[in-house]
Design a protein around this motif. Sequence first.
Motif, PDB file in Angstrom:
ATOM      1  N   SER A   1      11.934   1.577  -5.235  1.00  0.00           N
ATOM      2  CA  SER A   1      12.733   1.255  -4.051  1.00  0.00           C
ATOM      3  C   SER A   1      12.667   2.326  -2.969  1.00  0.00           C
ATOM      4  N   LYS A   2      12.508   3.566  -3.346  1.00  0.00           N
ATOM      5  CA  LYS A   2      12.523   4.647  -2.354  1.00  0.00           C
ATOM      6  C   LYS A   2      11.159   4.912  -1.726  1.00  0.00           C
ATOM      7  N   LEU A   3      10.123   4.240  -2.220  1.00  0.00           N
ATOM      8  CA  LEU A   3       8.786   4.418  -1.648  1.00  0.00           C
ATOM      9  C   LEU A   3       8.664   3.630  -0.346  1.00  0.00           C
ATOM     10  N   PRO A   4       7.832   4.098   0.593  1.00  0.00           N
ATOM     11  CA  PRO A   4       7.600   3.337   1.830  1.00  0.00           C
ATOM     12  C   PRO A   4       6.952   1.986   1.530  1.00  0.00           C
ATOM     13  N   ASP A   5       7.175   1.035   2.435  1.00  0.00           N
ATOM     14  CA  ASP A   5       6.657  -0.325   2.240  1.00  0.00           C
ATOM     15  C   ASP A   5       5.141  -0.365   2.129  1.00  0.00           C
ATOM     16  N   ASP A   6       4.431   0.471   2.904  1.00  0.00           N
ATOM     17  CA  ASP A   6       2.974   0.439   2.847  1.00  0.00           C
ATOM     18  C   ASP A   6       2.450   0.948   1.505  1.00  0.00           C
ATOM     19  N   VAL A   7       3.151   1.876   0.886  1.00  0.00           N
ATOM     20  CA  VAL A   7       2.746   2.363  -0.436  1.00  0.00           C
ATOM     21  C   VAL A   7       2.964   1.274  -1.485  1.00  0.00           C
ATOM     22  N   VAL A   8       4.090   0.580  -1.400  1.00  0.00           N
ATOM     23  CA  VAL A   8       4.369  -0.518  -2.338  1.00  0.00           C
ATOM     24  C   VAL A   8       3.339  -1.629  -2.162  1.00  0.00           C
TER      25      VAL A   8
ATOM     26  N   ARG B   1       0.789  -2.965  -4.972  1.00  0.00           N
ATOM     27  CA  ARG B   1       0.741  -4.394  -5.297  1.00  0.00           C
ATOM     28  C   ARG B   1      -0.711  -4.900  -5.229  1.00  0.00           C
ATOM     29  N   ALA B   2      -1.457  -4.472  -4.206  1.00  0.00           N
ATOM     30  CA  ALA B   2      -2.857  -4.880  -4.070  1.00  0.00           C
ATOM     31  C   ALA B   2      -3.705  -4.327  -5.210  1.00  0.00           C
ATOM     32  N   LEU B   3      -3.465  -3.078  -5.601  1.00  0.00           N
ATOM     33  CA  LEU B   3      -4.224  -2.494  -6.705  1.00  0.00           C
ATOM     34  C   LEU B   3      -3.943  -3.205  -8.024  1.00  0.00           C
ATOM     35  N   LEU B   4      -2.694  -3.581  -8.246  1.00  0.00           N
ATOM     36  CA  LEU B   4      -2.360  -4.286  -9.482  1.00  0.00           C
ATOM     37  C   LEU B   4      -2.987  -5.668  -9.536  1.00  0.00           C
TER      38      LEU B   4
ATOM     39  N   GLY C   1      -7.740   3.272   3.371  1.00  0.00           N
ATOM     40  CA  GLY C   1      -6.800   3.904   4.280  1.00  0.00           C
ATOM     41  C   GLY C   1      -6.916   3.347   5.690  1.00  0.00           C
ATOM     42  N   THR C   2      -5.815   3.361   6.414  1.00  0.00           N
ATOM     43  CA  THR C   2      -5.802   2.807   7.766  1.00  0.00           C
ATOM     44  C   THR C   2      -5.545   3.865   8.828  1.00  0.00           C
ATOM     45  N   ARG C   3      -5.273   5.088   8.428  1.00  0.00           N
ATOM     46  CA  ARG C   3      -5.064   6.134   9.422  1.00  0.00           C
ATOM     47  C   ARG C   3      -6.405   6.548  10.013  1.00  0.00           C
ATOM     48  N   PRO C   4      -6.415   7.001  11.267  1.00  0.00           N
ATOM     49  CA  PRO C   4      -7.688   7.365  11.910  1.00  0.00           C
ATOM     50  C   PRO C   4      -8.437   8.479  11.191  1.00  0.00           C
ATOM     51  N   ASP C   5      -7.747   9.410  10.556  1.00  0.00           N
ATOM     52  CA  ASP C   5      -8.432  10.517   9.887  1.00  0.00           C
ATOM     53  C   ASP C   5      -8.954  10.149   8.493  1.00  0.00           C
TER      54      ASP C   5
END
Length: 88
Positions: free
Chosen positions: A37-44, A48-51, A58-62
Amino acid sequence: MFIETVPNRTSPPAVLLRESYRDEQGRAQKRTLANLSKLPDDVVDGLRALLRGGTVIGTRPDEMRIERSLPHGHVAAALGMLRRIATG
């Protein structure tokens, strides 16, 4: 294993990592492995996708760098026109 969102009455919903199993009588049961519950939505969403057997990029520019890019659109258009002329 799967991620389940369980509603709470006055609180935000609980996001739980669970597994299902059958007990001695053969009934389906759920066992909670972790509270996410305390994890950010993008991490959850990534978990979920990995499971589900997917791959997470990754979606960040770096996190991603383009090394080389080749033009494609005009080549596909010319090839499509050649094929249309050849068959028509």
